[in-house]
Design a protein around this motif. Structure first.
Motif, PDB file in Angstrom:
ATOM      1  N   ILE A  69      11.392  -2.248   8.017  1.00 56.92           N
ATOM      2  CA  ILE A  69      10.542  -1.820   9.127  1.00 56.92           C
ATOM      3  C   ILE A  69      10.588  -0.304   9.269  1.00 56.92           C
ATOM      4  O   ILE A  69       9.559   0.348   9.486  1.00 56.92           O
ATOM      5  CB  ILE A  69      10.977  -2.514  10.433  1.00 56.92           C
ATOM      6  N   ASP A  70      11.777   0.282   9.126  1.00 59.23           N
ATOM      7  CA  ASP A  70      11.909   1.740   9.216  1.00 59.23           C
ATOM      8  C   ASP A  70      11.191   2.441   8.070  1.00 59.23           C
ATOM      9  O   ASP A  70      10.524   3.463   8.269  1.00 59.23           O
ATOM     10  CB  ASP A  70      13.390   2.134   9.211  1.00 59.23           C
ATOM     11  N   PHE A  71      11.318   1.883   6.866  1.00 59.14           N
ATOM     12  CA  PHE A  71      10.790   2.551   5.673  1.00 59.14           C
ATOM     13  C   PHE A  71       9.282   2.353   5.511  1.00 59.14           C
ATOM     14  O   PHE A  71       8.544   3.303   5.232  1.00 59.14           O
ATOM     15  CB  PHE A  71      11.519   2.034   4.428  1.00 59.14           C
ATOM     16  N   PHE A  72       8.803   1.116   5.678  1.00 58.21           N
ATOM     17  CA  PHE A  72       7.393   0.811   5.462  1.00 58.21           C
ATOM     18  C   PHE A  72       6.577   0.779   6.751  1.00 58.21           C
ATOM     19  O   PHE A  72       5.340   0.813   6.710  1.00 58.21           O
ATOM     20  CB  PHE A  72       7.235  -0.552   4.769  1.00 58.21           C
ATOM     21  N   GLY A  73       7.263   0.675   7.900  1.00 58.49           N
ATOM     22  CA  GLY A  73       6.576   0.486   9.169  1.00 58.49           C
ATOM     23  C   GLY A  73       5.488   1.492   9.496  1.00 58.49           C
ATOM     24  O   GLY A  73       4.379   1.099   9.881  1.00 58.49           O
ATOM     25  N   ARG A 107      -0.267   2.386  10.393  1.00 57.46           N
ATOM     26  CA  ARG A 107      -1.498   3.150  10.218  1.00 57.46           C
ATOM     27  C   ARG A 107      -2.620   2.254   9.704  1.00 57.46           C
ATOM     28  O   ARG A 107      -3.776   2.363  10.141  1.00 57.46           O
ATOM     29  CB  ARG A 107      -1.267   4.317   9.256  1.00 57.46           C
ATOM     30  N   LEU A 108      -2.312   1.361   8.768  1.00 54.07           N
ATOM     31  CA  LEU A 108      -3.321   0.452   8.232  1.00 54.07           C
ATOM     32  C   LEU A 108      -3.819  -0.497   9.322  1.00 54.07           C
ATOM     33  O   LEU A 108      -5.024  -0.689   9.487  1.00 54.07           O
ATOM     34  CB  LEU A 108      -2.745  -0.346   7.068  1.00 54.07           C
ATOM     35  N   VAL A 109      -2.903  -1.082  10.072  1.00 55.52           N
ATOM     36  CA  VAL A 109      -3.280  -2.016  11.134  1.00 55.52           C
ATOM     37  C   VAL A 109      -4.116  -1.299  12.190  1.00 55.52           C
ATOM     38  O   VAL A 109      -5.140  -1.826  12.647  1.00 55.52           O
ATOM     39  CB  VAL A 109      -2.023  -2.639  11.776  1.00 55.52           C
ATOM     40  N   ARG A 110      -3.703  -0.094  12.569  1.00 55.28           N
ATOM     41  CA  ARG A 110      -4.452   0.656  13.572  1.00 55.28           C
ATOM     42  C   ARG A 110      -5.870   0.959  13.099  1.00 55.28           C
ATOM     43  O   ARG A 110      -6.829   0.902  13.878  1.00 55.28           O
ATOM     44  CB  ARG A 110      -3.714   1.956  13.905  1.00 55.28           C
ATOM     45  N   SER A 112       4.621  -6.250  13.883  1.00 57.07           N
ATOM     46  CA  SER A 112       5.789  -7.122  13.956  1.00 57.07           C
ATOM     47  C   SER A 112       5.534  -8.435  13.224  1.00 57.07           C
ATOM     48  O   SER A 112       6.390  -8.934  12.482  1.00 57.07           O
ATOM     49  CB  SER A 112       6.135  -7.392  15.423  1.00 57.07           C
ATOM     50  N   ASP A 113       4.320  -8.992  13.406  1.00 59.68           N
ATOM     51  CA  ASP A 113       3.957 -10.239  12.737  1.00 59.68           C
ATOM     52  C   ASP A 113       3.957 -10.077  11.217  1.00 59.68           C
ATOM     53  O   ASP A 113       4.310 -11.007  10.478  1.00 59.68           O
ATOM     54  CB  ASP A 113       2.577 -10.718  13.193  1.00 59.68           C
ATOM     55  N   VAL A 114       3.544  -8.905  10.751  1.00 58.13           N
ATOM     56  CA  VAL A 114       3.506  -8.640   9.308  1.00 58.13           C
ATOM     57  C   VAL A 114       4.905  -8.747   8.715  1.00 58.13           C
ATOM     58  O   VAL A 114       5.117  -9.422   7.696  1.00 58.13           O
ATOM     59  CB  VAL A 114       2.915  -7.242   9.031  1.00 58.13           C
ATOM     60  N   PHE A 115       5.860  -8.095   9.332  1.00 49.62           N
ATOM     61  CA  PHE A 115       7.215  -8.098   8.783  1.00 49.62           C
ATOM     62  C   PHE A 115       7.880  -9.468   8.924  1.00 49.62           C
ATOM     63  O   PHE A 115       8.651  -9.876   8.046  1.00 49.62           O
ATOM     64  CB  PHE A 115       8.047  -7.000   9.433  1.00 49.62           C
TER      65      PHE A 115
END
Length: 201
Positions: free
Chosen positions: A27-31, A36-39, A56-59
C-alpha cells in the motif's frame, strides 16, 4: 537479503504466505499510483471518500486473489493497475446510476468511460492482452499502457513523448489493430473503435 520492491515474484510470494507486513508495504509503495489511477477514472463522479474506499478494495482484492496472479503474464504492478481499473470502472457505473439517468449523467458516462470493445479487451482477455502489449516495441508499448490502463489524455501523451497528437493517434490505432488481429476480434469491432477514437480528447 534486501527486499526489492520491483520484484514481482517477491511480492507474490509474500502475499501467498499471508505476510501482513507485505500488504502494508505494498500500500505504501504502490498506493499513490493506484490512487491517481482511481481518481482519474472516478473524476466528476466520486468523492475523496469514494476514491479511498476503492483503493482499499483494490489492495484487499489483490490480497485475497493472489492465487490468480500470473507473473509470466504481467508484473505485480501491472496486475494491481488492472484490478484498480476494474474496481474503479465498476464503482463509476454504480455512482452514475445512483446519480440518475438524465442526459447529463448519460453524457458523462459516454465521454469518460471506455468503449465496449476496450472493456472486452481488458476484462475478458486480460492475460492475452498483456502478452500482446509486452511484445510491442517502444514507444508503442508505453503509449498503449498509459492511454488505456492509466487513462492519460492524447495531449498528455503527445507532450510526454514529443510527438504530434496525430502521431499518437496513429500509433494507438496501429496497436489496437495488431491486438485485434492477435485476439481474433472482428473487423466490425475495429471500425467502431476507430470511429470512437475520433471523438477522444
Amino acid at each position: 537479503m534486501t527486499f526489492n520492491p520491483n520484484d514481482s515474484l517477491a511480492w507474490a510470494g509474500r502475499f501467498k504466505n499471508r505476510d501482513k507486513k507485505a500488504l502494508a508495504e505494498a500500500i505504501d509503495f504502490f498506493g499513490p499510483d493506484v490512487q491517481r489511477l482511481v481518481r482519474r477514472i472516478l473524476s466528476g463522479t466520486g468523492s475523496a471518500e469514494d476514491v479511498e474506499e476503492c483503493v482499499s478494495d483494490v489492495f484487499m482484492a489483490a490480497w485475497s486473489g493472489i492465487s490468480r496472479y500470473e507473473p509470466e503474464r504481467a508484473s505485480f504492478r501491472t496486475w494491481l493497475f488492472l484490478l484498480a481499473k476494474y474496481k474503479a470502472l465498476d464503482l463509476r457505473r454504480k455512482l452514475l446510476r445512483r446519480g440518475g439517468t438524465g442526459e447529463a449523467a448519460a453524457s458523462r458516462a459516454t465521454s469518460n468511460e471506455i468503449s465496449a470493445e476496450q472493456e472486452v479487451l481488458s476484462r475478458e482477455t486480460a492475460s492475452e492482452l498483456i502478452g500482446c502489449v509486452q511484445q510491442m516495441g517502444e514507444p508503442d508499448r508505453s503509449l498503449f499502457l498509459r492511454r488505456y490502463f492509466l487513462y492519460e489524455s492524447l495531449d498528455q501523451l503527445a507532450q510526454t513523448f514529443s510527438l504530434s497528437k496525430r502521431a499518437v493517434e496513429s500509433r494507438l490505432y496501429r496497436c489496437r489493430t495488431l491486438i485485434k488481429q492477435a485476439l481474433g476480434l472482428s473487423e466490425s469491432q475495429g471500425k467502431e473503435t476507430q470511429h470512437g477514437q475520433r471523438h477522444e480528447n
